[in-house]
Write a protein that holds these residues in place. Structure first.
Motif, PDB file in Angstrom:
ATOM      1  N   ALA A 155      33.714   6.171  30.850  1.00  0.00           N
ATOM      2  CA  ALA A 155      32.512   5.921  31.761  1.00  0.00           C
ATOM      3  C   ALA A 155      32.645   6.489  33.303  1.00  0.00           C
ATOM      4  CB  ALA A 155      32.017   4.491  31.953  1.00  0.00           C
ATOM      5  N   ALA A 156      33.434   7.530  33.225  1.00  0.00           N
ATOM      6  CA  ALA A 156      33.946   8.182  34.736  1.00  0.00           C
ATOM      7  C   ALA A 156      33.126   9.295  35.000  1.00  0.00           C
ATOM      8  CB  ALA A 156      35.432   8.053  34.830  1.00  0.00           C
ATOM      9  N   GLY A 157      32.437  10.028  33.981  1.00  0.00           N
ATOM     10  CA  GLY A 157      31.809  11.325  33.854  1.00  0.00           C
ATOM     11  C   GLY A 157      30.931  11.430  35.006  1.00  0.00           C
ATOM     12  N   PHE A 158      30.527  12.580  35.410  1.00  0.00           N
ATOM     13  CA  PHE A 158      29.649  12.907  36.622  1.00  0.00           C
ATOM     14  C   PHE A 158      28.224  12.725  36.128  1.00  0.00           C
ATOM     15  CE2 PHE A 158      32.931  15.188  38.708  1.00  0.00           C
ATOM     16  CZ  PHE A 158      32.889  14.560  39.963  1.00  0.00           C
ATOM     17  N   GLY A 159      27.914  12.770  34.673  1.00  0.00           N
ATOM     18  CA  GLY A 159      26.482  12.992  34.302  1.00  0.00           C
ATOM     19  C   GLY A 159      25.777  14.011  34.848  1.00  0.00           C
ATOM     20  N   GLY A 193      32.145   5.187  43.242  1.00  0.00           N
ATOM     21  CA  GLY A 193      30.708   5.309  43.010  1.00  0.00           C
ATOM     22  C   GLY A 193      30.013   4.472  41.816  1.00  0.00           C
ATOM     23  N   LYS A 194      30.933   3.973  41.264  1.00  0.00           N
ATOM     24  CA  LYS A 194      30.569   3.369  39.909  1.00  0.00           C
ATOM     25  C   LYS A 194      30.739   1.849  39.808  1.00  0.00           C
ATOM     26  CE  LYS A 194      30.096   7.501  36.756  1.00  0.00           C
ATOM     27  NZ  LYS A 194      29.857   7.609  35.288  1.00  0.00           N
ATOM     28  N   GLU A 195      30.787   1.405  40.950  1.00  0.00           N
ATOM     29  CA  GLU A 195      31.357   0.115  41.373  1.00  0.00           C
ATOM     30  C   GLU A 195      30.285  -1.081  40.727  1.00  0.00           C
ATOM     31  OE1 GLU A 195      31.052   1.984  43.765  1.00  0.00           O
ATOM     32  OE2 GLU A 195      33.366   2.282  43.956  1.00  0.00           O
ATOM     33  N   GLY A 242      38.269  15.268  32.476  1.00  0.00           N
ATOM     34  CA  GLY A 242      37.660  15.383  31.081  1.00  0.00           C
ATOM     35  C   GLY A 242      37.963  13.960  30.312  1.00  0.00           C
ATOM     36  N   LEU A 243      37.292  13.741  29.111  1.00  0.00           N
ATOM     37  CA  LEU A 243      37.393  12.794  28.328  1.00  0.00           C
ATOM     38  C   LEU A 243      38.946  12.590  27.865  1.00  0.00           C
ATOM     39  CD1 LEU A 243      35.768  10.809  26.776  1.00  0.00           C
ATOM     40  CD2 LEU A 243      35.416  12.326  24.865  1.00  0.00           C
ATOM     41  N   GLY A 244      39.583  13.396  27.576  1.00  0.00           N
ATOM     42  CA  GLY A 244      40.939  13.524  27.117  1.00  0.00           C
ATOM     43  C   GLY A 244      41.660  12.480  28.273  1.00  0.00           C
TER      44      GLY A 244
HETATM   45  P1  UTP Z   1      30.252  13.559  28.622  1.00  0.00           P
HETATM   46  O1  UTP Z   1      30.645  14.761  28.395  1.00  0.00           O
HETATM   47  O2  UTP Z   1      28.923  13.200  27.977  1.00  0.00           O
HETATM   48  O3  UTP Z   1      29.963  13.226  30.154  1.00  0.00           O
HETATM   49  O4  UTP Z   1      31.368  12.613  28.249  1.00  0.00           O
HETATM   50  P2  UTP Z   1      29.872  14.155  31.688  1.00  0.00           P
HETATM   51  O5  UTP Z   1      31.153  14.695  31.942  1.00  0.00           O
HETATM   52  O6  UTP Z   1      29.429  12.842  32.698  1.00  0.00           O
HETATM   53  O7  UTP Z   1      28.461  14.923  31.101  1.00  0.00           O
HETATM   54  P3  UTP Z   1      27.977  15.996  31.969  1.00  0.00           P
HETATM   55  O8  UTP Z   1      28.087  17.243  30.931  1.00  0.00           O
HETATM   56  O9  UTP Z   1      28.376  16.105  33.550  1.00  0.00           O
HETATM   57  O10 UTP Z   1      26.396  15.593  31.766  1.00  0.00           O
HETATM   58  C1  UTP Z   1      31.312  11.539  27.432  1.00  0.00           C
HETATM   59  C2  UTP Z   1      31.737  10.220  28.045  1.00  0.00           C
HETATM   60  O11 UTP Z   1      33.125  10.358  28.698  1.00  0.00           O
HETATM   61  C3  UTP Z   1      32.924  10.003  30.094  1.00  0.00           C
HETATM   62  C4  UTP Z   1      31.618   9.909  30.210  1.00  0.00           C
HETATM   63  O12 UTP Z   1      31.234   8.924  31.463  1.00  0.00           O
HETATM   64  C5  UTP Z   1      30.730   9.587  29.067  1.00  0.00           C
HETATM   65  O13 UTP Z   1      30.782   8.333  29.027  1.00  0.00           O
HETATM   66  N1  UTP Z   1      34.038  10.935  30.795  1.00  0.00           N
HETATM   67  C6  UTP Z   1      33.813  12.322  30.850  1.00  0.00           C
HETATM   68  C7  UTP Z   1      34.836  10.481  31.568  1.00  0.00           C
HETATM   69  O14 UTP Z   1      35.128   9.115  31.413  1.00  0.00           O
HETATM   70  N2  UTP Z   1      35.603  11.158  32.460  1.00  0.00           N
HETATM   71  C8  UTP Z   1      35.460  12.415  32.174  1.00  0.00           C
HETATM   72  O15 UTP Z   1      36.161  13.228  33.055  1.00  0.00           O
HETATM   73  C9  UTP Z   1      34.440  13.118  31.581  1.00  0.00           C
END
Ligand code: UTP
Length: 292
Positions: free
Chosen positions: A10-14, A59-61, A108-110
């Motif tokens: 749950a660390a992505g920028f969204g 920022g996700k506290e 990234g997710l990995g």
């Molecule tokens: P997403 O690709 O949907 O998230 O990743 P993102 O990178 O937040 O999306 P955009 O493209 O910027 O809108 C799927 C899940 O993996 C997490 C995200 O928080 C999401 O729950 N994630 C993604 C991480 O934990 N770290 C990362 O570096 C990328």
């Protein structure tokens, strides 16, 4: 080996839902009255998971605050005899241990999964994306755990996606085994038209074995300059195969504007408290009106 642990990245920028995500994680967007990530944690708990690691970033506290105890609120609810609300709040904390770690850079997710290496140790574990809510009769994580127990191979949860959208997802090479189970022997992230192997794409859930960590450590950045989980899973799929479950359930990507709206509308329609009134409201909406 029983699957007891889950990792929730749950660390992505969204970035697809900015500006909302500038100071509010998409994982905290509410659907009616419950944050997205609580649906995900409940799915894990209802699948028998006992320990959960949520990977967050600066920022996700607010996510860790949400799962913390709230003694003042709990004593007020007790005093006011609002015991149902109290039960809702205590439901998860009584059933699982939730831990947090930080992914210091969104690589990234990995890379987010790699941050879970010491938490996971030598056990197989579940991965549930923190922004993917899936509504189903049997929790999807449980559907995948059952497949793992049956075949003793890593498992991915997938569904077919539209051909004109698959370049945003991944594509899986699969052969049908039985019922909704398939053997997956290869995969590609965000394929160009000529690289599509099938329209099946991994959507938000998988069961991984701990050998994924050594592979992730050697996985270079892929599409978008990010360390892709798909690139690491691809090795396992090619070497010994994985199981793909065409899962039963409706998935909502809470990092996508249209899906956020679909989730709110569809889940509101089945909500015990507001469902009927909301249905009547929608029926009465004049969709031809100029305001709309
Ligand atoms: P997403 O690709 O949907 O998230 O990743 P993102 O990178 O937040 O999306 P955009 O493209 O910027 O809108 C799927 C899940 O993996 C997490 C995200 O928080 C999401 O729950 N994630 C993604 C991480 O934990 N770290 C990362 O570096 C990328």
């Amino acid at each position: 080996m029983k699957i007891r642990k889950a990792v929730i990245p749950a660390a992505g920028f969204g970035t697809r839902v900015l500006p909302a995500t500038k100071s509010m994680p998409k994982e905290m967007f509410p659907i009616i009255d419950k944050p997205t990530i609580q649906y995900v944690v409940e799915e894990a708990v209802n699948s028998g998971i006992e320990e959960i690691l949520i990977v967050v970033s600066r920022g996700k506290e607010v996510i860790s605050n949400h799962f913390d105890k709230s003694p003042e609120l709990e004593s007020i609810l007790r005093k006011k005899n609002k015991l149902n609300l109290l039960e809702d709040i205590e439901y998860l904390s009584d059933r699982c241990n939730i831990f947090f770690c930080r992914q210091r850079e969104a690589k990234g997710l990995g890379h987010a999964i790699l941050c879970a290496k010491s938490f996971v140790g030598k056990e197989p574990f579940a991965v549930l994306y923190g922004d993917d809510v899936i509504i189903s009769d049997i929790p999807v994580c449980k559907q995948l755990i059952d497949a793992f127990n049956k075949y003793n191979l890593g498992v991915v949860g997938a569904k077919e996606v539209d051909k004109d959208k698959i370049h945003k997802y991944g594509s899986l090479k699969v052969e049908h085994l039985e019922k909704n189970f398939f053997k997956c022997t290869d995969m590609v992230e965000k394929p160009t038209l000529d690289k599509i192997m099938s329209l099946y794409s991994i959507l938000g859930r998988c069961i991984l074995t701990p050998d994924i960590f050594d592979i992730l450590e050697d996985t270079p950045p892929g599409v978008g300059g990010e360390i892709q989980l798909t690139d690491a899973m691809k090795y396992i799929a090619r070497q010994k195969g994985m199981i793909m479950v065409d899962f039963e359930g409706k998935r909502y990507d809470m990092g996508n504007k249209l899906e956020i709206m679909k989730a709110s509308v569809e889940i509101a329609l089945t909500h015990p408290e507001i469902g009927n009134e909301f249905k009547n409201y929608l029926k009465d909406l004049d969709l031809s009106s100029d305001i709309l």
